[in-house]
Motif scaffolding. Structure first.
Motif, PDB file in Angstrom:
ATOM      1  N   TYR A   1       0.864  -1.177   0.000  1.00 36.16           N
ATOM      2  CA  TYR A   1       0.000   0.000   0.000  1.00 36.16           C
ATOM      3  C   TYR A   1       0.902   1.229   0.000  1.00 36.16           C
ATOM      4  CZ  TYR A   1      -3.598  -3.371   1.003  1.00 36.16           C
ATOM      5  OH  TYR A   1      -4.443  -4.456   0.920  1.00 36.16           O
ATOM      6  N   TYR A   2       0.912   1.918  -1.116  1.00 35.31           N
ATOM      7  CA  TYR A   2       1.854   3.015  -1.316  1.00 35.31           C
ATOM      8  C   TYR A   2       1.251   4.373  -0.992  1.00 35.31           C
ATOM      9  CZ  TYR A   2       5.451   0.338  -3.863  1.00 35.31           C
ATOM     10  OH  TYR A   2       6.450  -0.523  -4.217  1.00 35.31           O
ATOM     11  N   VAL A   3       2.070   5.241  -0.412  1.00 31.42           N
ATOM     12  CA  VAL A   3       1.868   6.682  -0.527  1.00 31.42           C
ATOM     13  C   VAL A   3       2.965   7.190  -1.441  1.00 31.42           C
ATOM     14  CG1 VAL A   3       0.746   7.012   1.712  1.00 31.42           C
ATOM     15  CG2 VAL A   3       3.231   7.214   1.552  1.00 31.42           C
ATOM     16  N   SER A   4       2.622   8.199  -2.230  1.00 34.53           N
ATOM     17  CA  SER A   4       3.595   8.797  -3.147  1.00 34.53           C
ATOM     18  C   SER A   4       3.771  10.269  -2.822  1.00 34.53           C
ATOM     19  CB  SER A   4       3.136   8.661  -4.605  1.00 34.53           C
ATOM     20  OG  SER A   4       3.158   7.331  -5.039  1.00 34.53           O
ATOM     21  N   LEU A   5       5.025  10.684  -2.705  1.00 33.05           N
ATOM     22  CA  LEU A   5       5.374  12.100  -2.682  1.00 33.05           C
ATOM     23  C   LEU A   5       5.552  12.517  -4.132  1.00 33.05           C
ATOM     24  CD1 LEU A   5       6.280  14.627  -0.979  1.00 33.05           C
ATOM     25  CD2 LEU A   5       8.628  13.778  -1.292  1.00 33.05           C
ATOM     26  N   VAL A   6       4.789  13.526  -4.560  1.00 35.30           N
ATOM     27  CA  VAL A   6       4.776  13.909  -5.974  1.00 35.30           C
ATOM     28  C   VAL A   6       5.024  15.402  -6.102  1.00 35.30           C
ATOM     29  CG1 VAL A   6       3.444  13.868  -8.121  1.00 35.30           C
ATOM     30  CG2 VAL A   6       3.060  12.097  -6.383  1.00 35.30           C
ATOM     31  N   GLY A   7       6.005  15.768  -6.914  1.00 30.81           N
ATOM     32  CA  GLY A   7       6.249  17.168  -7.253  1.00 30.81           C
ATOM     33  C   GLY A   7       6.164  17.349  -8.756  1.00 30.81           C
ATOM     34  N   PHE A   8       5.541  18.450  -9.191  1.00 27.85           N
ATOM     35  CA  PHE A   8       5.428  18.680 -10.631  1.00 27.85           C
ATOM     36  C   PHE A   8       5.074  20.136 -10.894  1.00 27.85           C
ATOM     37  CE2 PHE A   8       1.201  17.663  -9.172  1.00 27.85           C
ATOM     38  CZ  PHE A   8       0.325  18.389  -9.956  1.00 27.85           C
ATOM     39  N   MET A   9       5.077  20.493 -12.177  1.00 22.58           N
ATOM     40  CA  MET A   9       4.667  21.827 -12.600  1.00 22.58           C
ATOM     41  C   MET A   9       3.304  21.778 -13.255  1.00 22.58           C
ATOM     42  SD  MET A   9       6.664  24.347 -11.851  1.00 22.58           S
ATOM     43  CE  MET A   9       5.998  25.561 -12.982  1.00 22.58           C
ATOM     44  N   PHE A  10       2.426  22.675 -12.806  1.00 19.04           N
ATOM     45  CA  PHE A  10       1.194  22.992 -13.511  1.00 19.04           C
ATOM     46  C   PHE A  10       1.547  24.069 -14.543  1.00 19.04           C
ATOM     47  CE2 PHE A  10      -2.162  21.381 -10.536  1.00 19.04           C
ATOM     48  CZ  PHE A  10      -3.138  21.092 -11.479  1.00 19.04           C
ATOM     49  N   ALA A  11       1.191  23.875 -15.800  1.00 16.61           N
ATOM     50  CA  ALA A  11       1.491  24.868 -16.838  1.00 16.61           C
ATOM     51  C   ALA A  11       0.272  25.106 -17.708  1.00 16.61           C
ATOM     52  CB  ALA A  11       2.664  24.402 -17.699  1.00 16.61           C
ATOM     53  N   ASP A  12       0.150  26.336 -18.190  1.00 18.30           N
ATOM     54  CA  ASP A  12      -0.922  26.729 -19.126  1.00 18.30           C
ATOM     55  C   ASP A  12      -2.293  26.318 -18.598  1.00 18.30           C
ATOM     56  OD1 ASP A  12      -1.945  27.920 -21.404  1.00 18.30           O
ATOM     57  OD2 ASP A  12      -1.824  26.077 -22.604  1.00 18.30           O
ATOM     58  N   VAL A  13      -2.562  26.667 -17.350  1.00 21.14           N
ATOM     59  CA  VAL A  13      -3.840  26.305 -16.727  1.00 21.14           C
ATOM     60  C   VAL A  13      -4.970  27.149 -17.310  1.00 21.14           C
ATOM     61  CG1 VAL A  13      -5.119  26.209 -14.560  1.00 21.14           C
ATOM     62  CG2 VAL A  13      -2.693  25.605 -14.600  1.00 21.14           C
ATOM     63  N   LYS A  14      -6.019  26.475 -17.719  1.00 24.45           N
ATOM     64  CA  LYS A  14      -7.225  27.160 -18.205  1.00 24.45           C
ATOM     65  C   LYS A  14      -8.429  26.591 -17.472  1.00 24.45           C
ATOM     66  CE  LYS A  14      -5.813  28.366 -22.929  1.00 24.45           C
ATOM     67  NZ  LYS A  14      -4.418  27.858 -22.944  1.00 24.45           N
ATOM     68  N   LEU A  15      -9.259  27.494 -16.942  1.00 24.39           N
ATOM     69  CA  LEU A  15     -10.490  27.111 -16.255  1.00 24.39           C
ATOM     70  C   LEU A  15     -11.647  27.329 -17.219  1.00 24.39           C
ATOM     71  CD1 LEU A  15     -11.211  26.145 -13.374  1.00 24.39           C
ATOM     72  CD2 LEU A  15     -11.757  28.523 -12.832  1.00 24.39           C
ATOM     73  N   ARG A  16     -12.274  26.217 -17.608  1.00 27.58           N
ATOM     74  CA  ARG A  16     -13.360  26.271 -18.603  1.00 27.58           C
ATOM     75  C   ARG A  16     -12.909  27.015 -19.863  1.00 27.58           C
ATOM     76  NH1 ARG A  16     -16.429  26.907 -13.697  1.00 27.58           N
ATOM     77  NH2 ARG A  16     -17.761  25.105 -13.371  1.00 27.58           N
ATOM     78  N   GLY A  17     -11.663  26.793 -20.248  1.00 25.29           N
ATOM     79  CA  GLY A  17     -11.143  27.364 -21.490  1.00 25.29           C
ATOM     80  C   GLY A  17     -10.488  28.720 -21.365  1.00 25.29           C
ATOM     81  N   PHE A  18     -10.503  29.315 -20.169  1.00 23.56           N
ATOM     82  CA  PHE A  18      -9.966  30.664 -19.994  1.00 23.56           C
ATOM     83  C   PHE A  18      -8.764  30.655 -19.050  1.00 23.56           C
ATOM     84  CE2 PHE A  18     -14.420  31.253 -21.117  1.00 23.56           C
ATOM     85  CZ  PHE A  18     -14.333  32.213 -22.121  1.00 23.56           C
ATOM     86  N   ASN A  19      -7.727  31.405 -19.437  1.00 22.80           N
ATOM     87  CA  ASN A  19      -6.592  31.610 -18.535  1.00 22.80           C
ATOM     88  C   ASN A  19      -7.014  32.474 -17.360  1.00 22.80           C
ATOM     89  OD1 ASN A  19      -4.735  31.608 -21.424  1.00 22.80           O
ATOM     90  ND2 ASN A  19      -4.059  30.365 -19.708  1.00 22.80           N
TER      91      ASN A  19
END
Length: 239
Positions: A45-63
């Motif tokens: 049963y794993y827990v994962s430490l995860v790091g990453f970049m969110f890029a070019d986020v659009k909410l319902r198509g809009f920046n």
């Protein structure tokens, strides 16, 4: 990436650093959303430490100004949910750390997630034969998750641990004693960079609570670095 009415958010997740720790399943049960069950990899049963970049986020198509590119570090574990005859494999987040207060406010108040806003930064050093990816965040002191890898991408083998970790396409959140929120995430199958070395200098107790403080002295069972891709987060439902 064409939008449809069911898509809530589009973005790119890039350079995902993932470290897996096998833990006693009893630790995870109190975080388990109703009607889901723990999912294991060959009895672990794993827990994962995860790091990453969110890029070019659009909410319902809009920046959203000033909220299109940012770091995230989270601690998550793996579950499954039987929806009719279909087993859905998903993740549950213990906590998600981001550098933007507005993201935290929306996630915590509207979606009942457990976000925290902290100072964050990242460093990517891309060379011909080697890639270094560092994610850093300050919670009393600076925490660091760093991976050095080959710069040549390889496919994830069918039936592998890497596949188990990366091929979960649902998110589940405990929103009440008997209520669970579900949302879907769409992305293509990822590729990974073969890991050469890593550094994890993280105070798990301060960041994720007493239940996970023992990870300060644990070695991860596996570490991987995925390139990531464009992703789509689908509007969710509650049950």
């Amino acid at each position: 990436m064409a939008l449809n009415k069911g898509v809530f958010l589009t973005a790119e997740w890039r350079k995902l650093a993932l470290a897996q720790y096998a833990v006693d399943k009893e630790i995870l049960l109190k975080y388990l959303p109703p009607q889901t069950e723990l999912d294991d990899w060959q009895g672990k049963y794993y827990v994962s430490l995860v790091g990453f970049m969110f890029a070019d986020v659009k909410l319902r198509g809009f920046n959203i100004p000033f909220h299109t590119n940012f770091e995230e570090v989270n601690l998550r574990f793996y579950v499954r949910y039987k929806d009719g005859e279909e087993w859905k494999r998903g993740v549950v987040f213990v906590k998600e750390i981001v550098p933007l207060p507005a993201i935290t406010f929306v996630a915590n108040t509207i979606y009942k997630e457990n976000y925290q806003t902290l100072p964050m930064k990242h460093v990517w050093i891309e060379q011909e034969h080697q890639l270094e990816v560092d994610y850093l965040w300050k919670n009393k002191t600076w925490n660091k998750f760093s991976i050095t890898a080959s710069s040549k991408l390889v496919e994830i083998p069918i039936g592998s641990e890497e596949e188990f970790i990366t091929e979960h396409y649902w998110g589940y959140t405990k929103i009440g004693p008997n209520r669970t929120s579900e949302y879907g995430v769409e992305h293509p199958r990822w590729e990974v960079y073969p890991v050469k070395d890593y550094t994890i200098d993280v105070d798990f107790g301060i960041n994720y609570g007493h239940d996970f403080a023992f990870l300060n002295h644990a070695q991860p069972d596996s570490v991987m670095l995925a390139e990531g891709s464009e992703i789509r987060v689908l509007k969710g439902k509650k049950f």
